[in-house]
Design an enzyme around this catalytic site. Sequence first.
Site, PDB file in Angstrom:
ATOM      1  N   HIS A  10       0.810  -1.182   0.097  1.00 38.18           N
ATOM      2  CA  HIS A  10      -0.133  -0.010  -0.025  1.00 38.18           C
ATOM      3  C   HIS A  10       0.920   1.237  -0.034  1.00 38.18           C
ATOM      4  CE1 HIS A  10       1.223   0.660   4.184  1.00 38.18           C
ATOM      5  NE2 HIS A  10       0.849  -0.582   4.342  1.00 38.18           N
ATOM      6  N   GLU A  83      -2.035  -7.429   7.233  1.00 34.68           N
ATOM      7  CA  GLU A  83      -0.669  -7.354   7.961  1.00 34.68           C
ATOM      8  C   GLU A  83      -0.728  -8.247   9.146  1.00 34.68           C
ATOM      9  OE1 GLU A  83       2.518  -7.140   8.061  1.00 34.68           O
ATOM     10  OE2 GLU A  83       2.682  -5.173   7.509  1.00 34.68           O
TER      11      GLU A  83
END
Length: 209
Positions: A10, A83
């Site tokens: 990202h 994550e």
Amino acid sequence: MTTEFILLRHGETEWNAQERLQGHLNSTLSPEGLRQADALAARLATVRFQALYSSDLGRAVQTASRIAATTGHTLQEDARLRERGLGILEGLTRTEARQRHPDVFAEYAAGGPDFVVPEGESASQRLRLAMGCLEELAGRHPRARVVVTTHGGLLSSLFRHCLGIPPATPRAFAVLNASWNRFDFDAGSFRLVSWGDVSHLRGSSLDDT
């Protein structure tokens, strides 16, 4: 039957800029992160790919949504691409984490793959979830190119897995925001093809059609 995965980290978040541990907590993309996401979108507009997937965490979705708006693909979210959950360390800078939870932070920093952060998870648990997801996507999209927006810690674990680097070995490679990383999946295993490509952030593009 090879499936080509373009795995993207990202764009930069406000917490990335502050060097805060994010885990499953979220921080919005910074102005630089938005520019990075738009650069990824512009590059992917020149590339044929079959599907677009993302972690369901906001920073990954925000990045992938800007890609989808440019390429016209339907964005599909999957929590397995998240994550690693960092539990009690989330939201803290590394200095704050070291001061408030010295023993936990020391174990986390040592890089042991099976260390479970209190209220979080281990790196190996997260990697197993992500690899299971990617293998499922490969079965869904054989002989295709698939784009996935995910996170730095997960990408680091997959990089180590593919190259046989022990998880606790000090990291000697970068995991850059908005980086373009290619992994191929074939015959039940992943192969690293390219890593850390940020040419799109320098205003160049790659015609990979």
